[in-house]
Design a protein around this motif. Structure first.
Motif, PDB file in Angstrom:
ATOM      1  N   ARG A 145      -4.926   8.402  53.683  1.00 39.39           N
ATOM      2  CA  ARG A 145      -3.248   9.143  54.040  1.00 39.39           C
ATOM      3  C   ARG A 145      -3.593  10.522  55.149  1.00 39.39           C
ATOM      4  N   ALA A 146      -4.255  11.069  55.338  1.00 45.68           N
ATOM      5  CA  ALA A 146      -3.790  12.304  55.964  1.00 45.68           C
ATOM      6  C   ALA A 146      -3.997  11.627  57.543  1.00 45.68           C
ATOM      7  N   LYS A 147      -4.873  10.975  57.338  1.00 44.40           N
ATOM      8  CA  LYS A 147      -5.427  10.729  58.596  1.00 44.40           C
ATOM      9  C   LYS A 147      -4.526   9.772  59.709  1.00 44.40           C
ATOM     10  N   GLN A 148      -3.482   9.161  58.159  1.00 42.28           N
ATOM     11  CA  GLN A 148      -2.870   7.859  59.027  1.00 42.28           C
ATOM     12  C   GLN A 148      -1.801   8.995  59.360  1.00 42.28           C
ATOM     13  N   ILE A 149      -1.108   9.176  58.722  1.00 42.04           N
ATOM     14  CA  ILE A 149       0.026  10.498  59.293  1.00 42.04           C
ATOM     15  C   ILE A 149      -0.525  11.353  60.879  1.00 42.04           C
ATOM     16  N   TYR A 150      -1.226  11.344  61.089  1.00 46.92           N
ATOM     17  CA  TYR A 150      -2.292  12.279  62.093  1.00 46.92           C
ATOM     18  C   TYR A 150      -1.515  11.661  63.290  1.00 46.92           C
ATOM     19  N   ARG A 151      -2.503  10.462  62.776  1.00 45.58           N
ATOM     20  CA  ARG A 151      -2.732   9.053  64.017  1.00 45.58           C
ATOM     21  C   ARG A 151      -1.066   8.895  64.848  1.00 45.58           C
ATOM     22  N   GLN A 152      -0.415   8.557  63.746  1.00 47.64           N
ATOM     23  CA  GLN A 152       1.397   8.276  63.697  1.00 47.64           C
ATOM     24  C   GLN A 152       2.497   9.469  63.834  1.00 47.64           C
ATOM     25  N   PHE A 153       2.064  10.519  63.476  1.00 48.11           N
ATOM     26  CA  PHE A 153       2.271  11.487  64.531  1.00 48.11           C
ATOM     27  C   PHE A 153       2.190  12.609  64.800  1.00 48.11           C
ATOM     28  N   VAL A 154       1.008  12.843  65.320  1.00 50.41           N
ATOM     29  CA  VAL A 154       0.429  14.439  65.479  1.00 50.41           C
ATOM     30  C   VAL A 154       0.365  14.622  66.345  1.00 50.41           C
ATOM     31  N   GLU A 155      -1.054  13.417  66.620  1.00 54.32           N
ATOM     32  CA  GLU A 155      -2.058  13.260  67.763  1.00 54.32           C
ATOM     33  C   GLU A 155      -1.284  13.355  68.984  1.00 54.32           C
ATOM     34  N   ALA A 156      -1.824  13.606  70.289  1.00 55.75           N
ATOM     35  CA  ALA A 156      -1.351  13.727  71.524  1.00 55.75           C
ATOM     36  C   ALA A 156      -1.379  11.725  71.334  1.00 55.75           C
ATOM     37  N   ASP A 157       0.273  11.137  72.464  1.00 56.88           N
ATOM     38  CA  ASP A 157       0.365   9.968  72.543  1.00 56.88           C
ATOM     39  C   ASP A 157       0.103   9.503  70.967  1.00 56.88           C
ATOM     40  N   ALA A 158       0.524   9.954  70.455  1.00 65.84           N
ATOM     41  CA  ALA A 158       0.610   8.843  69.273  1.00 65.84           C
ATOM     42  C   ALA A 158       1.936   7.757  69.198  1.00 65.84           C
ATOM     43  N   PRO A 159       2.163   6.973  68.189  1.00 65.15           N
ATOM     44  CA  PRO A 159       3.257   5.700  68.307  1.00 65.15           C
ATOM     45  C   PRO A 159       4.994   6.290  67.883  1.00 65.15           C
ATOM     46  N   ASN A 160       4.511   7.843  67.050  1.00 67.98           N
ATOM     47  CA  ASN A 160       5.795   8.377  66.942  1.00 67.98           C
ATOM     48  C   ASN A 160       6.045  10.182  66.795  1.00 67.98           C
ATOM     49  N   GLU A 161       4.914  10.368  67.826  1.00 67.66           N
ATOM     50  CA  GLU A 161       4.560  11.412  68.157  1.00 67.66           C
ATOM     51  C   GLU A 161       5.415  12.552  68.504  1.00 67.66           C
ATOM     52  N   VAL A 162       5.395  13.293  66.891  1.00 68.39           N
ATOM     53  CA  VAL A 162       7.200  14.168  67.415  1.00 68.39           C
ATOM     54  C   VAL A 162       6.581  16.071  68.165  1.00 68.39           C
ATOM     55  N   ASN A 163       7.683  16.380  68.471  1.00 71.94           N
ATOM     56  CA  ASN A 163       7.358  18.086  69.673  1.00 71.94           C
ATOM     57  C   ASN A 163       6.556  18.635  68.556  1.00 71.94           C
ATOM     58  N   LEU A 164       4.963  19.283  69.317  1.00 71.77           N
ATOM     59  CA  LEU A 164       4.672  20.315  69.052  1.00 71.77           C
ATOM     60  C   LEU A 164       4.182  20.998  69.707  1.00 71.77           C
ATOM     61  N   ASP A 165       4.266  22.276  69.730  1.00 72.62           N
ATOM     62  CA  ASP A 165       3.380  23.086  70.313  1.00 72.62           C
ATOM     63  C   ASP A 165       1.161  22.322  70.158  1.00 72.62           C
ATOM     64  N   ALA A 166       0.641  22.558  71.500  1.00 71.37           N
ATOM     65  CA  ALA A 166      -0.908  22.337  70.767  1.00 71.37           C
ATOM     66  C   ALA A 166      -1.508  23.799  70.193  1.00 71.37           C
ATOM     67  N   ALA A 167      -1.658  25.034  69.730  1.00 74.09           N
ATOM     68  CA  ALA A 167      -1.918  25.523  68.870  1.00 74.09           C
ATOM     69  C   ALA A 167      -1.356  24.940  67.416  1.00 74.09           C
ATOM     70  N   THR A 168      -0.328  24.858  67.384  1.00 72.08           N
ATOM     71  CA  THR A 168      -0.023  23.695  65.947  1.00 72.08           C
ATOM     72  C   THR A 168      -0.509  22.106  65.466  1.00 72.08           C
ATOM     73  N   ARG A 169      -0.545  22.075  66.994  1.00 72.90           N
ATOM     74  CA  ARG A 169      -1.521  20.346  67.079  1.00 72.90           C
ATOM     75  C   ARG A 169      -2.667  20.749  66.565  1.00 72.90           C
ATOM     76  N   GLU A 170      -3.470  21.577  67.353  1.00 75.48           N
ATOM     77  CA  GLU A 170      -4.795  22.066  66.890  1.00 75.48           C
ATOM     78  C   GLU A 170      -4.905  22.484  65.021  1.00 75.48           C
ATOM     79  N   THR A 171      -4.558  23.187  64.726  1.00 82.80           N
ATOM     80  CA  THR A 171      -4.599  23.798  63.589  1.00 82.80           C
ATOM     81  C   THR A 171      -4.309  22.666  62.557  1.00 82.80           C
ATOM     82  N   THR A 172      -3.217  21.555  62.821  1.00 80.06           N
ATOM     83  CA  THR A 172      -3.113  20.652  62.251  1.00 80.06           C
ATOM     84  C   THR A 172      -4.491  20.258  62.151  1.00 80.06           C
ATOM     85  N   ARG A 173      -5.482  19.576  63.186  1.00 77.72           N
ATOM     86  CA  ARG A 173      -5.953  18.549  63.434  1.00 77.72           C
ATOM     87  C   ARG A 173      -7.224  19.203  62.262  1.00 77.72           C
TER      88      ARG A 173
END
Length: 203
Positions: free
Chosen positions: A111-139
């Motif tokens: 489920r975590a991978k699914q959410i990450y791929r859908q919303f967090v990673e760069a160019d995700a289908p429903n990418e949310v607006n996160l700074d690079a540091a937060t994106r990396e912390t989440t990854r």
């Protein structure tokens, strides 16, 4: 040559009367599909009425963003508002994070991978607006799939909605007339059309 009803056996006459009574009964009885349609219509109307917020609840929404997000009706109307601004992914991500926290440990990793791929990673289908540091912390957090791996990103998006979208939401026509009835005139109907659709579960 027909000799009249008098020549028919009594059993035949009784059967004919029974058939006549049955036909009369069926003619008076409403058709099942018509009755079912009426029942469905009434249930739909009742369900829609329950989704309309009362004045006290709307006032709560005006007090703080947390009241909007903690209310099912509030989230529904706010989500519809975000759709009009093409930023629905923010509230969808927040809801997905809330649901993730309640997931059994055995289901967290996929489920975590699914959410990450859908919303967090760069160019995700429903990418949310996160700074690079937060994106990396989440990854990195997703690799462990702990219950709090999305906390930083979720808080960031919550704050973004609270400081940005929520302020516009408060000034929107939807907040001035939430739950406006359709009998309220053509202009009011037009202004609140999307709000009623949101309250009814559509958009």
């Amino acid at each position: 040559m027909c000799k009249g009803l008098a020549t028919l056996p009594a059993t035949c006459l009784k059967s004919a009367k029974d058939i006549k009574h049955k036909i009369s009964f069926l003619l008076q009885k409403p058709e099942p599909h018509a009755a079912e349609a009426k029942e469905i219509k009434e249930k739909t109307a009742n369900a829609a009425a329950k989704r309309v917020p009362d004045a006290a609840e709307v006032e709560k929404w005006k007090e703080s963003f947390s009241h909007v997000m903690s209310s099912e009706k509030g989230r529904r109307v706010f989500t519809s508002f975000l759709k009009s601004e093409f930023s629905q992914e923010n509230v969808d991500f927040w809801v997905a994070c809330e649901e993730y926290k309640k997931s059994p440990a055995s289901q967290r990793a996929p489920r975590a991978k699914q959410i990450y791929r859908q919303f967090v990673e760069a160019d995700a289908p429903n990418e949310v607006n996160l700074d690079a540091a937060t994106r990396e912390t989440t990854r990195r957090g997703v690799e462990d799939a702990g219950p709090s791996c999305f906390d930083v990103a979720q808080k960031t998006i919550y704050t973004l909605m609270e400081k940005d979208s929520y302020r516009r939401f408060l000034k929107s026509q939807a907040m001035r007339n939430p739950g406006q009835r359709e009998t309220g005139g053509s202009q009011d109907k037009k202004n609140c059309d999307w709000t009623r659709r949101a309250l009814a579960g559509g958009a």
